[in-house]
Design a protein around this motif. Sequence first.
Motif, short mmCIF file in Angstrom:
data_model
loop_
_atom_site.label_atom_id
_atom_site.label_comp_id
_atom_site.label_asym_id
_atom_site.label_seq_id
_atom_site.Cartn_x
_atom_site.Cartn_y
_atom_site.Cartn_z
N GLY A 30 0.92 -19.98 -5.87
CA GLY A 30 0.98 -18.51 -5.87
C GLY A 30 2.31 -17.97 -6.34
O GLY A 30 2.83 -16.99 -5.78
N SER A 31 2.86 -18.56 -7.39
CA SER A 31 4.24 -18.24 -7.82
C SER A 31 4.33 -17.15 -8.88
O SER A 31 5.42 -16.81 -9.31
CB SER A 31 4.91 -19.50 -8.36
N THR A 32 3.20 -16.60 -9.32
CA THR A 32 3.26 -15.67 -10.45
C THR A 32 3.32 -14.20 -10.06
O THR A 32 3.40 -13.33 -10.92
CB THR A 32 2.05 -15.87 -11.39
N SER A 33 3.29 -13.90 -8.75
CA SER A 33 3.36 -12.50 -8.33
C SER A 33 3.78 -12.43 -6.87
O SER A 33 3.82 -13.44 -6.16
CB SER A 33 2.00 -11.81 -8.51
N LEU A 92 6.49 -15.13 -6.31
CA LEU A 92 7.44 -14.98 -7.41
C LEU A 92 8.84 -14.74 -6.88
O LEU A 92 9.82 -15.30 -7.40
CB LEU A 92 7.00 -13.84 -8.33
N GLU A 93 8.98 -13.93 -5.86
CA GLU A 93 10.29 -13.68 -5.26
C GLU A 93 10.86 -14.96 -4.63
O GLU A 93 12.06 -15.21 -4.69
CB GLU A 93 10.20 -12.57 -4.21
N THR A 94 9.99 -15.77 -4.06
CA THR A 94 10.42 -17.05 -3.51
C THR A 94 10.94 -17.97 -4.61
O THR A 94 11.99 -18.61 -4.47
CB THR A 94 9.25 -17.72 -2.76
N VAL A 102 3.36 -6.93 3.51
CA VAL A 102 4.05 -6.85 2.23
C VAL A 102 3.26 -6.00 1.23
O VAL A 102 2.05 -6.16 1.08
CB VAL A 102 4.27 -8.26 1.65
N LYS A 103 3.96 -5.13 0.52
CA LYS A 103 3.34 -4.29 -0.49
C LYS A 103 3.24 -5.05 -1.80
O LYS A 103 4.19 -5.14 -2.57
CB LYS A 103 4.15 -3.00 -0.69
N THR A 104 2.08 -5.66 -2.03
CA THR A 104 1.83 -6.41 -3.26
C THR A 104 0.42 -6.08 -3.73
O THR A 104 -0.20 -5.14 -3.25
CB THR A 104 1.93 -7.94 -3.01
N ALA A 105 -0.10 -6.88 -4.64
CA ALA A 105 -1.48 -6.71 -5.11
C ALA A 105 -2.49 -7.34 -4.16
O ALA A 105 -3.67 -7.45 -4.48
CB ALA A 105 -1.64 -7.31 -6.50
N PHE A 106 -2.02 -7.75 -2.98
CA PHE A 106 -2.90 -8.37 -2.00
C PHE A 106 -4.11 -7.49 -1.73
O PHE A 106 -3.99 -6.27 -1.58
CB PHE A 106 -2.14 -8.59 -0.69
N GLY A 107 -5.28 -8.12 -1.64
CA GLY A 107 -6.50 -7.38 -1.34
C GLY A 107 -7.19 -6.81 -2.55
O GLY A 107 -8.23 -6.16 -2.43
N ALA A 119 8.03 -7.13 -1.59
CA ALA A 119 7.77 -8.55 -1.74
C ALA A 119 9.06 -9.36 -1.55
O ALA A 119 9.03 -10.46 -0.99
CB ALA A 119 7.17 -8.83 -3.12
N LYS A 120 10.18 -8.81 -1.99
CA LYS A 120 11.46 -9.50 -1.84
C LYS A 120 11.79 -9.72 -0.36
O LYS A 120 12.22 -10.81 0.04
CB LYS A 120 12.57 -8.72 -2.53
N LYS A 121 11.56 -8.69 0.45
CA LYS A 121 11.80 -8.85 1.89
C LYS A 121 10.77 -9.79 2.51
O LYS A 121 11.10 -10.58 3.40
CB LYS A 121 11.75 -7.48 2.57
#
Length: 275
Positions: free
Chosen positions: A7-10, A14-16, A190-195, A216-218
């Motif tokens: 799951g490294s593309t978003s 990605l932040e990790t 976290v505010k991402t594209a989740f869901g 996502a960074k936090k």
Amino acid sequence: MNLLLTGSTSGIGLETLKALYPHFDRFILPVRNMEKAQRLASQFPKTEKLDWVEMDLSSMKSVQNAGSYIKENYSEIHVVINNAGGMFPAGKKTDDGFDMTFAVNHLGHFFLFKLVENALFKGKAKIINVSSEAHRIASFNTEDPSLKKSGNTFSAYCQAKLYNILFTKELKRRFSEQGISSFSLHPGAVKTAFGSETDPISKMIIRATQLFFISAKKGAQTSIFLAKIPSKELKNGAYYVRKKPKSSNSASSDPENARALWEYSEECLANLGLL
């Protein structure tokens, strides 16, 4: 040092990757979308450190192919971060006949572990599973561990997050004497594209509450912390929130649940002729 990250593309994945990039020699990055991954590679100064591997967690054949490649090319893996996951409409099935939420959030990562375990043992790996506080409203249903009968999108997701913790604890029980350490964590809301792939009602609820979510960074900070800190300074098998161990719910603390999930997961793969 080699790190495997799904799951490294978003989002937090990605932040990790960005935060850990200076700290590891090689990144093994199973991804579903290779084109997206290759576009992201330009953000990094040494693309040769990044080994993108095509893998769809919903397809056990795809996981098998990725695992075979990793096994052939890496004799040691030192850190694994099982970050990929998602919430999917209740009843959505994979091509293998599994519930999508069960396959993507648990079974795919479980199978990947089985495929590359020798490299993990050799590297005395640290395995980090991204779970969620959502696990607290879940229980272990021995009648339907694969979530096939679950008619509720959010309930199925909560159970899958419970499985992440049970997987973590069973890894500790089975393999701590072989140098494996394992941890689970809650990244925060976290505010991402989740869901984005779930049903319309769940999607609406997620979007309505995102005003209160963190970046996502936090959200990546606990994953980063666990990856960087030596295992001996961490609590093996623990569930971490904001970089500190925290008690998880009673279902996740029952060793019989952890054992049953492990054995059921092996049975699922055996029925496909993969074990």
